[in-house]
Scaffold this motif. Structure first.
Motif, short mmCIF file in Angstrom:
data_model
loop_
_atom_site.label_atom_id
_atom_site.label_comp_id
_atom_site.label_asym_id
_atom_site.label_seq_id
_atom_site.Cartn_x
_atom_site.Cartn_y
_atom_site.Cartn_z
N LEU A 1 0.81 -1.22 0.00
CA LEU A 1 0.00 0.00 0.00
C LEU A 1 0.85 1.27 0.00
N PHE B 1 1.14 5.01 -3.71
CA PHE B 1 -0.24 5.42 -4.02
C PHE B 1 -0.37 5.70 -5.50
N HIS C 1 -0.10 -2.63 -10.07
CA HIS C 1 -0.36 -2.26 -8.67
C HIS C 1 -1.62 -2.96 -8.15
N GLY C 2 -2.67 -2.98 -8.94
CA GLY C 2 -3.90 -3.63 -8.51
C GLY C 2 -3.74 -5.13 -8.31
N LEU D 1 -2.06 -5.90 -5.04
CA LEU D 1 -3.00 -5.77 -3.91
C LEU D 1 -3.96 -6.96 -3.87
N ARG E 1 -5.13 -9.81 -0.78
CA ARG E 1 -6.46 -9.42 -0.31
C ARG E 1 -6.95 -10.32 0.82
N GLU F 1 -8.50 -0.76 3.92
CA GLU F 1 -7.66 0.08 3.07
C GLU F 1 -7.32 -0.63 1.76
N VAL F 2 -7.08 -1.94 1.84
CA VAL F 2 -6.81 -2.71 0.63
C VAL F 2 -8.04 -2.72 -0.28
N ARG G 1 -8.43 0.64 -1.92
CA ARG G 1 -7.42 0.87 -2.95
C ARG G 1 -7.74 0.09 -4.22
N ARG H 1 -10.32 1.97 -6.08
CA ARG H 1 -9.78 3.18 -6.73
C ARG H 1 -9.01 2.80 -8.00
N VAL H 2 -8.18 1.77 -7.91
CA VAL H 2 -7.42 1.35 -9.09
C VAL H 2 -8.36 0.92 -10.21
N SER I 1 -17.52 4.49 -6.53
CA SER I 1 -16.06 4.47 -6.55
C SER I 1 -15.51 5.20 -7.77
#
Length: 259
Positions: free
Chosen positions: A110, A113, A126-127, A130, A134, A145-146, A149, A152-153, A202
């Motif tokens: 994380l 950003f 990046h996604g 993550l 998960r 937070e994961v 994120r 968002r990605v 989102s």
């Protein structure tokens, strides 16, 4: 003779009185016994009714709970299936899950950003990193937070790619979609609707954040230009002074040589 007859009569009278009293007492005892039996029977009936009612209510509650669980499970499945399909569409081929990652490892994923100027390949990389942690993040304080994120990605990727997301891909589990209970089917579809609304939120949030980031960068760039101009002006003001001082020193030296 009369005295003997009188005594006999008194004895008979006492005997009759005693029998009457005993009979009355026995009668009252029988009445009390009957009343007691009746009360005991009524109490037993009340206890049986109360126990039976409690059993019926408990059974009904159990059946209601059993009926409610599949509905709730179907709703959660609808949400998860739709979101998983959405993330898969945006991230592409998803890597396997790492179940032994600790909080420090998740925090390292994380640490970077995503920026609005990232391209599709960098966002997906990046996604996927993550996504791989998960499940492990679900056992750490960084779980939310994961998840945020990942959303968002995926939202940023949705604005960079041309292909549309097909919501049919998020509702393909026949266990719920073709369930015999119509309430379960409806709950599964309702969960999919919730997920789509969350996806739209989102995307809107990511776009708003992108605009805010762009505005902040523009403001920082404008301030930097103003500061550079101020520093440049200060430097230009110093150069004539330095030249004038050097010229004055040269004239003073020439005057001294001329003597």
């Amino acid at each position: 003779m009369k005295s003997t007859e009188g005594s006999a009569g008194s004895g008979v009278a006492l005997l009759v009185t005693g029998i009457t009293v005993v009979s009355s007492v026995l009668t009252q005892l029988r009445v009390l016994a009957v009343v007691g039996l009746v009360l005991a029977a009524l109490l037993l009936v009340c206890l049986l009714l109360a126990t039976g009612g409690h059993t019926v209510r408990r059974g009904a509650a159990g059946r209601t709970g059993q009926a409610g669980r599949p509905v709730e499970e179907a709703r959660r499945a609808g949400v998860e299936d739709m979101r998983a399909a959405w993330l898969h569409r945006q991230l592409g081929i998803l890597p396997p899950q790492q179940r032994s990652a600790d909080a420090a490892f998740v925090a390292a994923r994380l640490a970077e950003f995503p920026r609005a100027d990232w391209d599709v390949a960098r966002l997906r990389l990046h996604g996927r990193s993550l996504w791989s942690v998960r499940d492990a993040a679900g056992r750490t304080p960084l779980h939310q937070e994961v998840e945020a994120r990942l959303d968002r990605v995926a939202a940023l990727l949705s604005d960079l790619t041309d292909e549309e997301f097909d919501a049919h891909r998020g509702q393909t589990d026949d266990r719920w979609l073709c369930h015999a209970d119509p309430d379960v089917r409806a709950a599964y579809l309702a969960g999919g609707c919730e997920a789509v609304e969350a996806i739209m939120d989102s995307i809107s949030a990511a776009r708003a954040q992108t605009r805010a980031d762009a505005a902040a960068r523009a403001a920082a760039d404008s301030l930097a230009r103003e500061r550079n101009a101020a520093l440049r002006a200060l430097r230009e003001m110093h150069r004539p002074t330095r030249t004038r001082d050097a010229h004055a020193a040269w004239e003073e030296q020439a005057r001294r040589i001329g003597r």
